[in-house]
Design a protein around this motif. Structure first.
Motif, mmCIF file in Angstrom:
data_model
loop_
_atom_site.group_PDB
_atom_site.id
_atom_site.type_symbol
_atom_site.label_atom_id
_atom_site.label_comp_id
_atom_site.label_asym_id
_atom_site.label_seq_id
_atom_site.Cartn_x
_atom_site.Cartn_y
_atom_site.Cartn_z
ATOM 1 N N PHE A 33 52.584 9.712 -18.917
ATOM 2 C CA PHE A 33 53.622 9.549 -17.708
ATOM 3 C C PHE A 33 52.913 9.853 -16.339
ATOM 4 O O PHE A 33 52.832 9.001 -15.428
ATOM 5 C CB PHE A 33 54.924 10.188 -17.691
ATOM 6 N N LEU A 34 51.862 10.886 -16.497
ATOM 7 C CA LEU A 34 51.187 11.192 -15.270
ATOM 8 C C LEU A 34 49.957 10.214 -14.992
ATOM 9 O O LEU A 34 50.080 9.738 -13.552
ATOM 10 C CB LEU A 34 50.690 12.515 -15.789
ATOM 11 N N ASP A 35 49.639 9.516 -16.059
ATOM 12 C CA ASP A 35 48.621 8.534 -15.565
ATOM 13 C C ASP A 35 49.236 7.363 -15.215
ATOM 14 O O ASP A 35 48.710 6.513 -14.247
ATOM 15 C CB ASP A 35 48.013 8.117 -17.247
ATOM 16 N N GLU A 36 50.428 6.877 -15.680
ATOM 17 C CA GLU A 36 51.156 5.710 -14.883
ATOM 18 C C GLU A 36 51.704 6.145 -13.483
ATOM 19 O O GLU A 36 51.540 5.428 -12.613
ATOM 20 C CB GLU A 36 52.375 5.623 -15.867
ATOM 21 N N LEU A 37 51.866 7.389 -13.397
ATOM 22 C CA LEU A 37 52.392 7.905 -11.888
ATOM 23 C C LEU A 37 51.275 7.665 -11.014
ATOM 24 O O LEU A 37 51.433 7.226 -10.018
ATOM 25 C CB LEU A 37 52.920 9.159 -11.963
ATOM 26 N N VAL A 38 50.147 8.042 -11.557
ATOM 27 C CA VAL A 38 48.729 7.947 -10.653
ATOM 28 C C VAL A 38 48.350 6.669 -10.497
ATOM 29 O O VAL A 38 48.320 6.213 -9.275
ATOM 30 C CB VAL A 38 47.498 8.826 -11.227
ATOM 31 N N CYS A 39 48.443 5.377 -11.148
ATOM 32 C CA CYS A 39 48.332 4.321 -11.124
ATOM 33 C C CYS A 39 49.287 3.730 -10.191
ATOM 34 O O CYS A 39 49.075 2.834 -9.101
ATOM 35 C CB CYS A 39 48.234 3.404 -12.253
ATOM 36 N N ARG A 40 50.397 4.105 -10.077
ATOM 37 C CA ARG A 40 51.396 3.554 -9.255
ATOM 38 C C ARG A 40 51.017 3.917 -7.575
ATOM 39 O O ARG A 40 51.255 3.315 -6.749
ATOM 40 C CB ARG A 40 52.963 3.803 -9.529
ATOM 41 N N MET A 41 50.834 5.509 -7.601
ATOM 42 C CA MET A 41 50.591 5.847 -6.354
ATOM 43 C C MET A 41 49.315 5.165 -5.741
ATOM 44 O O MET A 41 49.303 4.956 -4.574
ATOM 45 C CB MET A 41 50.323 7.591 -6.586
ATOM 46 N N ALA A 42 48.502 4.728 -6.630
ATOM 47 C CA ALA A 42 47.215 4.365 -5.957
ATOM 48 C C ALA A 42 47.454 3.125 -5.541
ATOM 49 O O ALA A 42 46.964 2.332 -4.499
ATOM 50 C CB ALA A 42 46.092 4.336 -7.155
ATOM 51 N N GLU A 43 48.499 2.116 -6.277
ATOM 52 C CA GLU A 43 48.732 0.951 -5.975
ATOM 53 C C GLU A 43 49.413 0.860 -4.615
ATOM 54 O O GLU A 43 49.107 0.173 -3.612
ATOM 55 C CB GLU A 43 49.756 0.440 -6.991
ATOM 56 N N TYR A 62 56.000 17.224 -6.769
ATOM 57 C CA TYR A 62 55.169 17.739 -7.814
ATOM 58 C C TYR A 62 53.713 18.022 -7.023
ATOM 59 O O TYR A 62 53.198 17.290 -6.176
ATOM 60 C CB TYR A 62 54.949 16.904 -8.854
ATOM 61 N N ARG A 63 52.682 18.795 -7.371
ATOM 62 C CA ARG A 63 51.478 19.187 -7.021
ATOM 63 C C ARG A 63 50.475 18.212 -7.348
ATOM 64 O O ARG A 63 49.791 18.595 -8.064
ATOM 65 C CB ARG A 63 51.381 20.668 -7.009
ATOM 66 N N ILE A 64 50.460 16.978 -6.988
ATOM 67 C CA ILE A 64 49.575 15.934 -7.184
ATOM 68 C C ILE A 64 49.365 15.195 -5.910
ATOM 69 O O ILE A 64 50.208 14.719 -5.221
ATOM 70 C CB ILE A 64 50.149 14.884 -8.230
ATOM 71 N N VAL A 65 47.931 14.812 -5.883
ATOM 72 C CA VAL A 65 47.510 14.184 -4.512
ATOM 73 C C VAL A 65 46.472 13.217 -5.157
ATOM 74 O O VAL A 65 45.585 13.516 -5.882
ATOM 75 C CB VAL A 65 46.793 14.924 -3.787
ATOM 76 N N ILE A 66 46.355 12.298 -4.285
ATOM 77 C CA ILE A 66 45.375 11.093 -4.610
ATOM 78 C C ILE A 66 44.573 10.855 -3.004
ATOM 79 O O ILE A 66 45.117 10.959 -2.455
ATOM 80 C CB ILE A 66 45.568 9.871 -5.243
ATOM 81 N N GLY A 67 43.200 10.713 -3.481
ATOM 82 C CA GLY A 67 42.409 10.504 -2.196
ATOM 83 C C GLY A 67 41.497 9.634 -2.307
ATOM 84 O O GLY A 67 40.842 9.430 -3.430
ATOM 85 N N ASN A 68 41.187 8.794 -1.302
ATOM 86 C CA ASN A 68 39.958 7.823 -1.354
ATOM 87 C C ASN A 68 39.361 7.515 0.172
ATOM 88 O O ASN A 68 39.670 6.586 0.832
ATOM 89 C CB ASN A 68 40.357 6.316 -1.837
ATOM 90 N N PRO A 69 38.490 8.583 0.477
ATOM 91 C CA PRO A 69 37.897 8.723 1.640
ATOM 92 C C PRO A 69 36.971 7.402 1.835
ATOM 93 O O PRO A 69 36.800 6.975 3.039
ATOM 94 C CB PRO A 69 37.082 9.697 1.892
ATOM 95 N N THR A 70 36.681 6.606 1.023
ATOM 96 C CA THR A 70 35.593 5.401 1.106
ATOM 97 C C THR A 70 36.656 4.171 1.386
ATOM 98 O O THR A 70 36.205 3.043 2.040
ATOM 99 C CB THR A 70 34.775 5.259 0.010
ATOM 100 N N MET A 71 37.879 4.256 1.006
ATOM 101 C CA MET A 71 38.939 3.308 1.032
ATOM 102 C C MET A 71 38.364 1.872 0.178
ATOM 103 O O MET A 71 38.853 1.038 0.223
ATOM 104 C CB MET A 71 39.330 2.822 2.254
ATOM 105 N N GLU A 72 37.369 2.378 -0.855
ATOM 106 C CA GLU A 72 36.847 1.266 -1.884
ATOM 107 C C GLU A 72 38.084 1.148 -2.812
ATOM 108 O O GLU A 72 38.272 2.150 -3.494
ATOM 109 C CB GLU A 72 35.742 1.467 -2.448
ATOM 110 N N PRO A 73 38.545 -0.025 -3.084
ATOM 111 C CA PRO A 73 39.705 -0.310 -4.116
ATOM 112 C C PRO A 73 39.173 0.552 -5.535
ATOM 113 O O PRO A 73 38.220 0.139 -5.873
ATOM 114 C CB PRO A 73 39.743 -1.596 -4.230
ATOM 115 N N GLY A 74 40.081 1.292 -6.011
ATOM 116 C CA GLY A 74 39.804 1.691 -7.296
ATOM 117 C C GLY A 74 39.129 2.947 -7.180
ATOM 118 O O GLY A 74 38.974 3.736 -8.446
#
Ligand code: ZN
Length: 180
Positions: A33-43, A62-74
């Motif tokens: 579920f966490l993997d699916e959540l991460v994918c949805r957040m990235a989307e 919940y204590r989860i963050v995603i980050g992409n300083p380069t902003m390159e997709p994926g």
């Protein structure tokens, strides 16, 4: 036990939604579920052209963050239960937030940080970040403690964005009253 919301319905919530002020709890189960959540957040982050997104910003405290300083997709990174172990130096830089649309302000942050977090694989990592990534992780980890970048401004910087915040408060009020 984590809530299992319908991921399709997740959306970025906006200031002054009270969930943004609520401290988030640690994640104790790493599962599919966490993997699916991460994918949805990235989307959602990529759709809205953001550089980072934290659990509470999609209404999940919940204590989860995603980050992409380069902003390159994926090319985003995922931090679970992140902790800042060390902060060094001071740097002022401009920040914005998907939950505070249209508002940008200068925020003073540590220039370098050492972060410890868990990856979705369950592995615990420790790494140093500097400059933009350091700013990004501090901003995102703040979300987990219910703090927004607009809470960290000098009085002068706060005055500059006061009207924009009022505008967002009125928009939120309107949407709540219309039942949406
Ligand atoms: Zn933010």
């Amino acid at each position: 036990m984590m809530e299992r919301p319908d991921l399709e319905k997740l959306a970025v919530i906006r200031y002054p939604d009270p969930l943004l002020k609520k401290p988030s709890v640690e994640i104790t189960e790493v599962d599919s579920f966490l993997d699916e959540l991460v994918c949805r957040m990235a989307e959602l982050m990529e759709q809205e052209r953001g550089m980072g997104l934290a659990g509470p910003q999609v209404g999940l405290n919940y204590r989860i963050v995603i980050g992409n300083p380069t902003m390159e997709p994926g090319k985003y990174e995922v931090l679970i239960n992140p902790v800042i172990l060390k902060r060094e130096g001071r740097l002022i830089g401009q920040e914005g937030c998907l939950s505070v649309p249209g508002v940008f302000a200068n925020v003073k942050r540590a220039e370098r940080v050492v972060v410890r977090a868990m990856r979705p694989s369950g592995e615990t990592v420790e790494f140093e970040a500097e400059g933009l990534p350091a700013r990004l992780w501090q901003h995102e980890i703040d979300h987990l403690d219910g703090a927004l970048f607009v809470d960290r401004l000098s009085t002068a910087a706060r005055i500059l964005i006061r009207n924009s915040l009022k505008e967002l408060e009125r928009a939120y009020e309107r949407d709540s009253n219309s039942g949406g």
